[in-house]
Design an enzyme around this catalytic site. Structure first.
Site, PDB file in Angstrom:
ATOM      1  N   ASN A 110       0.892  -1.166   0.000  1.00 45.17           N
ATOM      2  CA  ASN A 110       0.000   0.000   0.000  1.00 45.17           C
ATOM      3  C   ASN A 110       0.930   1.216   0.000  1.00 45.17           C
ATOM      4  OD1 ASN A 110      -2.872   0.736   2.175  1.00 45.17           O
ATOM      5  ND2 ASN A 110      -2.611   1.065   0.012  1.00 45.17           N
TER       6      ASN A 110
ATOM      7  N   ASN B 192      -7.043   9.989  -0.277  1.00 46.85           N
ATOM      8  CA  ASN B 192      -7.074   8.876  -1.211  1.00 46.85           C
ATOM      9  C   ASN B 192      -6.607   9.303  -2.595  1.00 46.85           C
ATOM     10  OD1 ASN B 192      -8.386   6.858   0.567  1.00 46.85           O
ATOM     11  ND2 ASN B 192     -10.111   8.284   0.486  1.00 46.85           N
TER      12      ASN B 192
ATOM     13  N   CYS C 165      -6.100   5.813   7.581  1.00 45.19           N
ATOM     14  CA  CYS C 165      -5.497   4.757   6.766  1.00 45.19           C
ATOM     15  C   CYS C 165      -4.506   4.030   7.658  1.00 45.19           C
ATOM     16  CB  CYS C 165      -4.800   5.338   5.536  1.00 45.19           C
ATOM     17  SG  CYS C 165      -3.938   4.083   4.546  1.00 45.19           S
TER      18      CYS C 165
ATOM     19  N   ASN D 135      -2.244   1.562   7.065  1.00 46.68           N
ATOM     20  CA  ASN D 135      -0.875   1.433   6.566  1.00 46.68           C
ATOM     21  C   ASN D 135      -0.168   2.782   6.484  1.00 46.68           C
ATOM     22  OD1 ASN D 135      -0.469  -1.382   6.240  1.00 46.68           O
ATOM     23  ND2 ASN D 135      -1.819  -1.363   4.468  1.00 46.68           N
TER      24      ASN D 135
ATOM     25  N   ASN E 160     -15.089   0.069   2.133  1.00 45.68           N
ATOM     26  CA  ASN E 160     -14.073  -0.787   1.550  1.00 45.68           C
ATOM     27  C   ASN E 160     -14.600  -2.217   1.592  1.00 45.68           C
ATOM     28  OD1 ASN E 160     -11.510   1.097   1.447  1.00 45.68           O
ATOM     29  ND2 ASN E 160     -12.485   1.458   3.425  1.00 45.68           N
TER      30      ASN E 160
ATOM     31  N   ARG F 252     -12.181   1.874  -1.437  1.00 46.96           N
ATOM     32  CA  ARG F 252     -12.853   3.102  -1.854  1.00 46.96           C
ATOM     33  C   ARG F 252     -11.827   4.231  -1.881  1.00 46.96           C
ATOM     34  NH1 ARG F 252     -16.262   6.003   3.057  1.00 46.96           N
ATOM     35  NH2 ARG F 252     -14.482   6.252   4.438  1.00 46.96           N
TER      36      ARG F 252
ATOM     37  N   CYS G  89      -4.384  -3.381   3.002  1.00 44.15           N
ATOM     38  CA  CYS G  89      -5.241  -2.384   3.644  1.00 44.15           C
ATOM     39  C   CYS G  89      -5.175  -2.627   5.149  1.00 44.15           C
ATOM     40  CB  CYS G  89      -6.677  -2.497   3.147  1.00 44.15           C
ATOM     41  SG  CYS G  89      -7.807  -1.298   3.915  1.00 44.15           S
ATOM     42  N   GLY G  90      -4.610  -1.673   5.882  1.00 44.58           N
ATOM     43  CA  GLY G  90      -4.412  -1.845   7.313  1.00 44.58           C
ATOM     44  C   GLY G  90      -5.707  -1.883   8.100  1.00 44.58           C
ATOM     45  N   THR G  91      -6.583  -0.902   7.873  1.00 46.82           N
ATOM     46  CA  THR G  91      -7.864  -0.911   8.581  1.00 46.82           C
ATOM     47  C   THR G  91      -8.718  -2.082   8.117  1.00 46.82           C
ATOM     48  OG1 THR G  91      -8.779   0.674   6.980  1.00 46.82           O
ATOM     49  CG2 THR G  91      -7.894   1.571   9.050  1.00 46.82           C
TER      50      THR G  91
END
Length: 272
Positions: free
Chosen positions: A14, A69, A78, A80, A183, A202, A211-213
């Site tokens: 990412n 984004n 975010c 990451n 997402n 998204r 994607c960390g979250t």
């Protein structure tokens, strides 16, 4: 155009363009322009990235992180980028590696460098519900929704390579039952143990390598479904591992995320 210093960073694939705007507020204004963000993040004609992250002065925390984004929209959080911000802040002498705090649009993040890798503590996830309004398709065993700083739909499946991500991702990301969109993450058992995930993100409107979250959302729902315990290792599409650890504090579930925060290169942005 005045040359502007930036750092290109990667969190498990990412990737982000970071800028330090603490000493120059005009730089923060310039880099937060949606048009400018889109130009910077465009491959081939720009630097190329999933998003732009801006480090700014904060009155009460070590710094403030604003994240945009690739399409220029503001991201509340975010995961990451937060891991990368932790690494870069320590690298730049902005904060102490043993413990630091920074402000985001999703609240204050507590972070540290542990065993050589950045780790962040996120706010308790909210809105943990089954996604019963969304009909399942073949191979989709369970669907759930959780907000882990940003909204995420999680789909438990058995074969990540078989999912129709390019068709199903946009459909689910804009599903009418998801008021702010979400997402979309698919999670399945990984060969050799642990879990693996894929994400349609998204704001990027495409698959990202991590994607960390999203990893936090997958871990939280897998734990709620009784499929994992307090620590979950998740292999991202890049092959790198994100580790989510949770602990219970009364009726609140407190997640932490650890993973990569790699400085790929630093440079000067000259012409767009």
């Amino acid at each position: 155009m005045k040359a502007m210093k930036f750092w290109k960073m990667s969190g498990s694939g990412n990737d982000f363009v970071f800028v330090d705007a603490r000493a120059d507020r005009s730089a923060g204004v310039k880099w937060s322009s949606p048009e400018f963000v889109r130009e910077v993040c465009t491959p081939h004609t720009g630097v190329g990235a999933d998003g732009v992250a801006i480090l700014e002065v904060d009155a009460t925390q070590d710094f403030r992180l604003r994240y945009f984004n690739r399409d220029g929209s503001l991201g509340e959080l975010c995961g990451n980028a937060s891991l990368c911000a932790t690494r870069l802040a320590v690298e730049l002498g902005m904060a102490n590696a043993e413990g630091l705090t920074f402000q985001t649009d999703a609240g204050v993040i507590i972070a540290r460098i542990r065993d050589g890798a950045p780790e962040i503590d996120l706010q308790p996830p909210t809105g943990l519900i089954p996604a019963t309004a969304i009909p399942r398709q073949a191979g989709e065993e369970r669907l759930g929704f959780v907000d882990s700083g940003v909204p995420h739909l999680v789909i438990r499946t058995t074969d990540l390579d078989a999912i129709p991500l390019q068709a199903r991702g946009p459909e689910l990301r804009h599903h009418p039952s998801l008021k702010a969109g979400a997402n979309v993450n698919w999670v399945a058992p990984a060969s050799g143990g642990g879990w693996a995930m894929r994400t349609y993100e998204r704001g990027v409107e495409a698959e990202t390598l991590a994607c960390g979250t999203g990893a936090v959302a997958c871990a939280v729902l897998l734990q709620a479904w009784g499929e994992t315990a307090s620590q979950t290792a998740i292999r991202t599409r890049s092959g790198r591992i994100l580790t989510v650890t949770t602990r219970q504090a009364g009726d609140r579930l407190l997640p932490s995320l650890s993973g990569e925060g790699r400085i790929v290169f630093e440079g000067l942005l000259r012409e767009l």
